[in-house]
Design an enzyme around this catalytic site. Structure first.
Site, PDB file in Angstrom:
ATOM      1  N   GLY A  46      33.416  46.230  41.314  1.00  0.00           N
ATOM      2  CA  GLY A  46      33.480  44.814  41.670  1.00  0.00           C
ATOM      3  C   GLY A  46      32.225  44.451  42.457  1.00  0.00           C
ATOM      4  O   GLY A  46      32.241  43.649  43.379  1.00  0.00           O
TER       5      GLY A  46
ATOM      6  N   ALA B 146      29.477  42.852  41.810  1.00  0.00           N
ATOM      7  CA  ALA B 146      28.736  41.588  41.684  1.00  0.00           C
ATOM      8  C   ALA B 146      29.439  40.430  42.384  1.00  0.00           C
ATOM      9  O   ALA B 146      28.949  39.308  42.386  1.00  0.00           O
ATOM     10  CB  ALA B 146      28.539  41.252  40.198  1.00  0.00           C
ATOM     11  N   GLY B 147      30.577  40.702  42.994  1.00  0.00           N
ATOM     12  CA  GLY B 147      31.376  39.637  43.613  1.00  0.00           C
ATOM     13  C   GLY B 147      30.949  39.294  45.027  1.00  0.00           C
ATOM     14  O   GLY B 147      29.968  39.826  45.556  1.00  0.00           O
ATOM     15  N   GLY B 148      31.734  38.400  45.631  1.00  0.00           N
ATOM     16  CA  GLY B 148      31.429  37.899  46.978  1.00  0.00           C
ATOM     17  C   GLY B 148      31.439  38.983  48.035  1.00  0.00           C
ATOM     18  O   GLY B 148      30.653  38.953  48.983  1.00  0.00           O
ATOM     19  N   ILE B 149      32.340  39.950  47.909  1.00  0.00           N
ATOM     20  CA  ILE B 149      32.347  41.099  48.828  1.00  0.00           C
ATOM     21  C   ILE B 149      31.422  42.185  48.277  1.00  0.00           C
ATOM     22  O   ILE B 149      30.675  42.828  49.013  1.00  0.00           O
ATOM     23  CB  ILE B 149      33.773  41.679  49.010  1.00  0.00           C
ATOM     24  CG1 ILE B 149      34.705  40.648  49.630  1.00  0.00           C
ATOM     25  CG2 ILE B 149      33.753  42.952  49.855  1.00  0.00           C
ATOM     26  CD1 ILE B 149      36.184  41.044  49.603  1.00  0.00           C
TER      27      ILE B 149
ATOM     28  N   ARG C  37      42.878  35.748  46.727  1.00  0.00           N
ATOM     29  CA  ARG C  37      44.211  35.147  46.842  1.00  0.00           C
ATOM     30  C   ARG C  37      44.925  34.970  45.501  1.00  0.00           C
ATOM     31  O   ARG C  37      45.636  34.001  45.292  1.00  0.00           O
ATOM     32  CB  ARG C  37      44.120  33.829  47.617  1.00  0.00           C
ATOM     33  CG  ARG C  37      43.397  34.090  48.956  1.00  0.00           C
ATOM     34  CD  ARG C  37      43.565  33.084  50.020  1.00  0.00           C
ATOM     35  NE  ARG C  37      43.095  33.692  51.271  1.00  0.00           N
ATOM     36  CZ  ARG C  37      43.558  33.404  52.471  1.00  0.00           C
ATOM     37  NH1 ARG C  37      44.513  32.532  52.611  1.00  0.00           N
ATOM     38  NH2 ARG C  37      43.079  33.999  53.541  1.00  0.00           N
TER      39      ARG C  37
ATOM     40  N   ILE D 156      39.879  47.761  48.931  1.00  0.00           N
ATOM     41  CA  ILE D 156      39.687  46.504  49.663  1.00  0.00           C
ATOM     42  C   ILE D 156      40.446  45.371  48.963  1.00  0.00           C
ATOM     43  O   ILE D 156      40.908  44.431  49.592  1.00  0.00           O
ATOM     44  CB  ILE D 156      38.179  46.160  49.746  1.00  0.00           C
ATOM     45  CG1 ILE D 156      37.474  47.117  50.705  1.00  0.00           C
ATOM     46  CG2 ILE D 156      37.949  44.712  50.161  1.00  0.00           C
ATOM     47  CD1 ILE D 156      35.957  46.977  50.734  1.00  0.00           C
TER      48      ILE D 156
ATOM     49  N   ASP E 295      40.609  43.731  60.198  1.00  0.00           N
ATOM     50  CA  ASP E 295      41.532  43.325  61.277  1.00  0.00           C
ATOM     51  C   ASP E 295      41.062  43.891  62.615  1.00  0.00           C
ATOM     52  O   ASP E 295      41.134  43.237  63.652  1.00  0.00           O
ATOM     53  CB  ASP E 295      42.949  43.823  60.970  1.00  0.00           C
ATOM     54  CG  ASP E 295      43.416  43.388  59.589  1.00  0.00           C
ATOM     55  OD1 ASP E 295      43.077  42.273  59.181  1.00  0.00           O
ATOM     56  OD2 ASP E 295      44.109  44.183  58.916  1.00  0.00           O
TER      57      ASP E 295
ATOM     58  N   HIS F  98      48.054  44.871  56.070  1.00  0.00           N
ATOM     59  CA  HIS F  98      46.800  44.107  56.019  1.00  0.00           C
ATOM     60  C   HIS F  98      47.016  42.677  55.509  1.00  0.00           C
ATOM     61  O   HIS F  98      46.245  42.163  54.720  1.00  0.00           O
ATOM     62  CB  HIS F  98      45.791  44.859  55.136  1.00  0.00           C
ATOM     63  CG  HIS F  98      44.422  44.226  55.084  1.00  0.00           C
ATOM     64  ND1 HIS F  98      43.684  43.950  56.217  1.00  0.00           N
ATOM     65  CD2 HIS F  98      43.658  43.807  54.044  1.00  0.00           C
ATOM     66  CE1 HIS F  98      42.525  43.389  55.864  1.00  0.00           C
ATOM     67  NE2 HIS F  98      42.495  43.296  54.546  1.00  0.00           N
TER      68      HIS F  98
END
Length: 329
Positions: free
Chosen positions: A8, A10-13, A82, A110, A143, A172
């Protein structure tokens, strides 16, 4: 040689996480995988003057297999913010790839909802007879990072935020996030009001909503999550290299340390197959699950409130995999 893989990427995270892992001196090779844009992210990162060699892969031409082959540590930020149902399927497919091509790797999850996605990975590994509970982690570090930062803010000195250590236990998401503020390395000011305490707990539990609101619907907590993921990955890598005494909260299987989890179950008054508490890391991954210790009345109530939700989340993950593996009629 340490090959870190981001699924993953290339994503925002994924992008800032890949950047931080490229900058980590313990990483010698970086494998990036996503359904789009990974070769570009890899090319960009490959120009950074640190030793890690970077390769980016797409699903075509056995990209997942190539990315995972030889992996020491796999971090999974893949998914859609989400959208738990979509993420469950994505994580199941990626876990299948890890079970086939990198069964010995340390796996750091994650992708939300972590309370359910970690049990999904565990169940997939079991189906492939590759499950090692000591090597599977749910990353709850964000957190902890938030708790440290917010306590430093209250103490009026942000320079303390790297030193402040607040154990955060449970799970979490929302009410399953339980900050043990009474065990903070830097105590809250004496006479800290009950209303202020409740507001602080709520802020730690729902910090993600604060970011979503501030980004005005255009994203979620990606940068802080990438930072937290890279911090935890670094701790795992340091422990694997033989550094002793590294302790950090993580959402892990009770099977990772049956003695520690039995003591934890006694404190909770309930047996849960997954729970986040302080764990000691070692060359094999989880070496010790550390019990909660002395809690205040308020913290005991928070833990009690977390248990039913956690239990439901775990069952959802387990049931998702058993449904997926049912023979098609």
């Amino acid at each position: 040689m340490v090959k870190a893989v981001v699924l993953g990427a290339a994503g925002g995270i994924g992008q800032p996480l890949s950047l931080l892992l490229k900058a980590n001196p313990l990483v010698t090779e970086l494998g990036l995988y996503d359904i789009v844009n990974t070769p570009g992210v890899a090319a960009d990162l490959s120009h950074i003057s640190t030793p890690a060699k970077v390769e980016g892969y797409l699903p075509a031409n056995d990209g997942l297999q190539k990315a995972l082959t030889g992996a020491s540590i796999v971090v999974i930020p893949a998914g859609v913010p989400r959208k738990p149902g979509i993420n469950a399927g994505i994580v199941k497919d990626l876990a299948t790839g890890i079970a086939k091509y990198a069964p010995e790797a340390f796996v750091l999850v994650i992708s939300n909802p972590v309370n359910s996605t970690v049990p999904i990975v565990a169940e997939v590994f079991k189906k492939h007879n590759k499950y090692n509970p000591k090597r599977l982690f749910g990353v709850t570090t964000l957190d902890v990072t938030r708790a440290s930062t917010f306590v430093a803010e209250i103490l009026g000195d942000l320079s303390l935020s790297k030193e402040v250590v607040v154990p955060v236990v449970g799970g979490h998401s929302g009410v399953t996030i339980v900050p043990l503020l009474s065990q903070s390395s830097h105590p809250l000011p004496s006479g800290f009001a009950k209303e202020s305490y409740e507001a602080l707990v709520n802020r730690i539990q729902f910090g993600g909503d604060e970011v979503v609101k501030a980004k005005d619907g255009a994203g979620s907590a990606t940068l802080s999550m990438a930072y937290a993921g890279a911090e935890f990955a670094s701790k795992v890598l340091r422990a694997v290299k033989g550094e002793k005494g590294i302790i950090a909260p993580s959402y892990v299987s009770a099977e990772a340390d049956t003695t520690g989890s039995a003591a934890l179950a006694k404190e909770l008054g309930k047996e849960l197959s997954f729970f986040s508490s302080n764990v000691e890391l070692g060359t094999e991954g989880v070496t010790k699950i550390i019990p909660l210790g002395k809690l205040t009345e308020a913290e005991t109530a928070l833990v009690k409130a977390a248990l039913p939700e956690l239990s439901t989340n775990i069952d959802k993950g387990v049931n998702f995999v058993s449904e997926a593996y049912k023979p098609q009629l």
